[in-house]
Each structure stands twice: as structure tokens, then as C-alpha cells.
Write a protein that holds these residues in place. Structure first.
Motif, PDB file in Angstrom:
ATOM      1  N   ASN A 175      38.375  30.156  29.865  1.00 18.73           N
ATOM      2  CA  ASN A 175      37.574  29.708  30.985  1.00 18.73           C
ATOM      3  C   ASN A 175      37.357  28.003  30.558  1.00 18.73           C
ATOM      4  O   ASN A 175      37.396  27.432  31.622  1.00 18.73           O
ATOM      5  N   ARG A 176      37.093  27.653  29.355  1.00 19.97           N
ATOM      6  CA  ARG A 176      37.017  26.125  29.084  1.00 19.97           C
ATOM      7  C   ARG A 176      38.016  25.570  29.481  1.00 19.97           C
ATOM      8  O   ARG A 176      37.791  24.415  30.283  1.00 19.97           O
ATOM      9  N   HIS A 177      39.210  25.766  29.504  1.00 20.38           N
ATOM     10  CA  HIS A 177      40.402  25.298  29.805  1.00 20.38           C
ATOM     11  C   HIS A 177      40.300  25.229  31.315  1.00 20.38           C
ATOM     12  O   HIS A 177      40.795  24.066  31.758  1.00 20.38           O
ATOM     13  N   MET A 178      40.269  26.037  31.857  1.00 22.34           N
ATOM     14  CA  MET A 178      40.464  26.153  33.355  1.00 22.34           C
ATOM     15  C   MET A 178      39.154  25.133  33.835  1.00 22.34           C
ATOM     16  O   MET A 178      39.770  24.363  34.758  1.00 22.34           O
ATOM     17  N   VAL A 179      38.171  24.998  33.418  1.00 23.31           N
ATOM     18  CA  VAL A 179      37.066  24.079  33.791  1.00 23.31           C
ATOM     19  C   VAL A 179      37.455  22.674  33.451  1.00 23.31           C
ATOM     20  O   VAL A 179      37.505  21.818  34.305  1.00 23.31           O
ATOM     21  N   SER A 180      37.996  22.515  32.092  1.00 23.91           N
ATOM     22  CA  SER A 180      38.529  20.922  31.933  1.00 23.91           C
ATOM     23  C   SER A 180      39.733  20.659  32.761  1.00 23.91           C
ATOM     24  O   SER A 180      40.095  19.384  33.210  1.00 23.91           O
ATOM     25  N   TYR A 181      40.630  21.416  33.039  1.00 22.80           N
ATOM     26  CA  TYR A 181      41.628  21.359  34.142  1.00 22.80           C
ATOM     27  C   TYR A 181      41.298  20.954  35.361  1.00 22.80           C
ATOM     28  O   TYR A 181      41.847  19.883  36.015  1.00 22.80           O
TER      29      TYR A 181
END
Ligand code: 5CA
Length: 463
Positions: A175-181
Motif C-alpha cells: 500500500n505504501r508503494h501504491m501511495v508513493s507511486y
């Protein structure tokens, strides 16, 4: 930079081998030169944009708490035999034998290499969570390299790998990756939609691709047009806050959005008809959760809080850095050339001198140049002995968002002309006002939550 001293080998003719706008424009604007099929040299202006995109990726990764490093391009086949992918990967893998007869390969991705680093150095849950990433050249011997840097054989990719003790923390990493992307692409002026996809040779069940809608995209996509209304904007995110990241992921994954690999007609049919859209998309990134697929066979285990030895839960997360150069152009150009979004433009502002050699015009251009540099901006000054028409054509082709035109006639009235590449609108104003306006545009762009102060790192200093 003065154009007379730069290396910008602009092409007059449209190259016949280029089938799509971004490829044509990158060749015409002197950004790349093909070295062999699917392999390119990055000429100075192309290299500059590539590095700007890379810098945004680094900043957003670091902001999310991920740690940069660098792994080599050449890898030993032994590690890939351990995971079982040496045979599975097939013809896309470029295999090399060194002088000792050892099997090597040019890395198409790095799950094995990073798992080996992890297992050599980490043994306890206390060292987790951990996300390591690098931005490095990859090689995939694509059967049909095409569209320039969009589907290259050698390409530049950010790949990140998370290591977590259990499923829930690994899903937080996802999820953190999705948000940062979402932040990353928006800073580049792109709308990239996360879509449920298929995991292919990387493996795992949970995966989303990020797609930029474009007619020339290679993927067929199906989505609810409501997703186009979502923007990340300048919200501040605490990337350690699981609930906050989950809520953002929910916001972006609730409207239907899938690639053809996972498309479900029955679900799609439930969307109101006027919002049901089918289109093409360019995949600019993909995130995966694959659990213990690599950690189990390769023995990447940690001791958990109960003293048990457990394989770590992993995921990998990629951004197509070199593909993004093409994708941004595909999403932002017109019949005259590229239109760079402010976040990735190679130079912030063009200066066109309509009468090179005219004392007043030369002095005004030199003054504008100095003033822009003092504002922390990088101008490109067309100081060539060329006709005005040719100078405008070059500026339109290379797509700098703002242009200041200086001519003896305007100067007699104390004005220059400021032109917006996107709208084509021009305004006359004093040189000071033009500099102030351009500086203000970039300042507001950088501070609109997109670029709030971070510790300056070495990534910034040489760009
Ligand atoms: N290990 C995982 C995540 S790091 C991985 O390799 N994912 S990937 O295969 O999806 O690649 C990540 C991104 O690289 C893709 O989303 C795409 O944007 C870019 N990419 C993949 N193949 C190419 C290619 N041949 N040319 C240019 N970019 C590519």
C-alpha cells in the motif's frame, strides 16, 4: 545553457522508422539515438529529462522511507538456479558466459540478487520492516522492441523490494508503494491509474499496474471514468500510518480499473453505462506482493518475536524510468512538438533572441539569463544566428513550458514577450515581470505539496 554551445542535434525530417509520436519527437528533438535494436544512447537533452524523472523517483522513494542502493547489471546464473527462474525466464533473458565458462546474465530484474543480500545480512524480525531499492539498467531481450524507449531491450528501471515478517506488514509495504507511486506520477504531470493486473514471471497474486491512458499504449484497459476525477494533490502522508495508506489505496482501487488480463465483464457491467470506458494504456509501473516465493527456496528467513525461524514476506515494485520519458511525451505533445510538464522539463524557460548581434537585444537576453539563474532556474538561450521562425520551431519542438522572446522593437517599449507552450498564449511585459512570473510558476509548482523541503541529498546537487 546557450544553444550555440549545446549539443542538440535536431532532425528536420520525420524519421520513417518511428511509428508513434513520442518516438518521432524524441528522435527529432535530438534526445536519443538508436545504438542497435531496442538500445539507445541518451543525448544531452534526453539524458537531462531521464535524470529529472529519476530524481523525482528517488525523492518520493526516500520520502516513503525506502532506502537507495545499487546492484550490478551482470548477475551470476547460480542465484537464478536457486529460485528456479534460470530455466523459467526463457528467451527474454540475455545469457552470457565469462572467460572461465561461468554462466552470467544481464539482469532483467533483481529479486534473486536482493534476496541473497538480505539473507547474508539480516536474521531477526527486529531489523524489519526493510525496503531497499535501486535505479539501474535492465535488459530484456524483447521479441519486438519498438516505439523507441517505450519497449526497449535495455531500459532504466527503479526496482524496490520489501522484506516483512508477516502478511499484514507486507501488505502495508504494498500500500505504501501504491501511495508513493501516485505522488510520483502526479509530480511528473501524469495521470497514472492503478489497475488490477496479472503478475507474469515475477509471480504472486496481488499486483497492480499503473497505466497512463494513451491511444498508442500496448495494453487494453477497462475502467470506471470516476477514477479520472481523483487527484493526490498536496496531501501530506504519514507513510508509517497503515490506516492512512490503506484509506488512500481504497480510494484509488474502489472504482473499477483492470487490464485485459484480469478484466471481468460481469463486474464491469455493474458500472453505470456512461462511465464504462475501454481504452489503451502505457504501463509505467507495477507493484507485486508475492509472499515467500523467493525467500523460501533461497532461505531468506528471520527469527520472529516467538523465536521461530520464518521466511520473510516480500514484494517488488517497479517504475519504468526510461519508458516514462516516452509516456510523458505521448500524454503531452501537439503537432509542433513536445510540451513538457513543469516537473520534468529539461530547461525551465527558453530565451529567444530575435536579432542576434543587436546590442540592446543581446544585453536584454544576457540580463534575463542571469536573472533566471539567480532565481534558481535553468534557461536555454537560443543565441544562434538563425531566423526567428527557425528559432520558434526549435523551441516548440523541444517543448520548454515557457519562452521569453526578445526583440529590438519590443525593447524600445521596454517589453519582452512571455509565451506559454501549452496554451500558445503570449503576454507582453517588462523583462523583470517575465522573470518574476516564471519564477513564481515554478515556485508554486515546487511547493504545492509536491516538493516540500526535504533534506538535500546528493541526488539534487548535480542535476
Ligand atoms: N521486479 C518487478 C518489479 S521491480 C518488475 O520487474 N516489474 S515489471 O516487469 O513490471 O517492470 C517494471 C516496469 O518497467 C514496468 O512497469 C515498465 O514500466 C518497465 N518496463 C518493463 N519492460 C520494459 C521494456 N522492455 N522497456 C521499457 N520499460 C520496460
Amino acid at each position: 545553457m546557450r544553444l550555440s554551445r549545446y549539443f542538440l542535434p535536431v532532425l528536420k525530417e520525420t524519421p520513417s522508422e518511428a511509428q508513434i509520436a513520442s518516438h518521432r519527437l524524441m528522435l527529432r528533438a535530438g534526445m536519443i539515438k538508436q545504438a542497435s535494436a531496442g538500445i539507445y544512447s541518451w543525448l544531452p537533452m534526453g539524458f537531462k529529462v531521464l535524470k529529472k524523472i529519476e530524481a523525482i523517483v528517488h525523492e518520493e522513494q526516500i520520502r516513503a522511507g525506502h532506502i537507495p542502493m545499487l546492484m550490478p547489471t551482470l548477475q551470476s546464473a547460480d542465484l537464478w538456479r536457486e529460485s528456479g527462474r534460470y530455466d523459467d525466464y526463457g528467451e527474454e533473458m540475455l545469457r552470457i558466459t565469462d572467460r572461465h565458462g561461468r554462466d552470467m546474465l544481464y539482469g532483467p530484474t533483481n529479486e534473486e540478487l536482493i534476496t541473497d543480500i538480505f539473507r547474508s545480512h539480516v536474521g531477526s524480525y527486529k531489523d524489519l520492516p526493510l525496503t531497499l531499492y535501486h535505479i539501474q539498467w535492465k535488459f530484456r531481450d524483447e521479441i519486438r522492441p519498438r516505439f523507441g524507449v517505450m519497449r526497449g531491450r535495455e531500459f532504466y528501471m527503479k526496482d524496490g523490494y520489501n522484506f516483512d515478517t508477516d502478511y499484514n506488514s507486507a501488505i502495508h509495504a504494498y500500500n505504501r508503494h501504491m501511495v508513493s507511486y501516485l505522488r510520483t506520477y502526479e509530480r511528473m504531470g501524469l495521470k497514472a491509474i492503478p489497475m488490477r493486473a496479472d503478475s507474469g514471471p515475477i509471480g504472486g497474486d496481488d499486483t497492480h499496474e499503473f497505466l497512463v491512458l494513451a491511444d498508442t499504449g500496448e495494453s487494453e484497459v477497462f475502467y470506471d471514468s470516476a477514477i479520472l476525477d481523483l487527484t493526490f494533490g498536496d496531501r501530506q502522508v504519514n507513510f508509517d500510518d497503515r490506516a492512512e495508506c490503506t484509506a488512500i489505496v481504497k480510494e484509488w482501487t474502489t472504482p473499477y480499473a483492470r487490464t485485459d488480463e484480469t478484466h471481468d465483464e460481469a463486474l464491469f457491467a455493474q458500472i453505470p453505462e456512461d462511465r464504462r470506458k475501454t481504452s489503451r494504456g502505457i504501463e509505467v509501473g507495477q507493484i507485486f506482493y508475492f509472499g515467500t516465493k523467493y525467500s523460501e527456496p533461497m532461505g531468506a528467513v528471520v527469527t520472529n518475536d516467538k523465536g521461530e525461524r520464518v521466511p520473510v514476506h516480500m514484494g517488488s515494485h517497479g517504475i519504468g524510468v526510461s519508458r516514462l520519458v516516452g509516456a510523458i511525451i505521448e500524454a503531452s505533445h501537439d503537432e509542433n512538438g513536445i510540451i513538457w510538464p513543469e516537473g520534468v522539463t529539461p530547461f525551465h524557460c527558453g530565451i529567444v533572441n530575435l536579432k542576434q548581434g543587436d546590442t540592446a537585444a543581446d544585453a536584454a537576453c544576457a540580463g534575463l539569463y542571469k536573472a533566471l539563474v539567480e532565481k534558481g532556474l535553468e534557461p536555454l538561450y537560443d543565441d544562434r544566428e538563425e531566423r526567428a521562425g527557425a528559432k520558434f520551431a526549435t523551441m516548440d519542438l523541444i517543448g520548454l513550458p515557457w519562452r521569453i522572446t526578445v526583440g529590438p522593437r519590443g525593447l524600445k517599449n521596454g517589453v519582452v514577450e512571455l509565451t506559454c507552450r501549452r496554451t500558445g498564449e503570449s503576454e507582453e511585459m517588462t523583462p523583470e515581470a517575465a522573470v518574476a512570473k516564471v519564477a513564481e510558476i515554478y515556485a508554486s509548482h515546487h511547493t504545492a505539496g509536491h516538493w516540500e523541503p526535504m533534506a538535500k541529498s546528493s541526488f539534487h546537487t548535480w542535476l
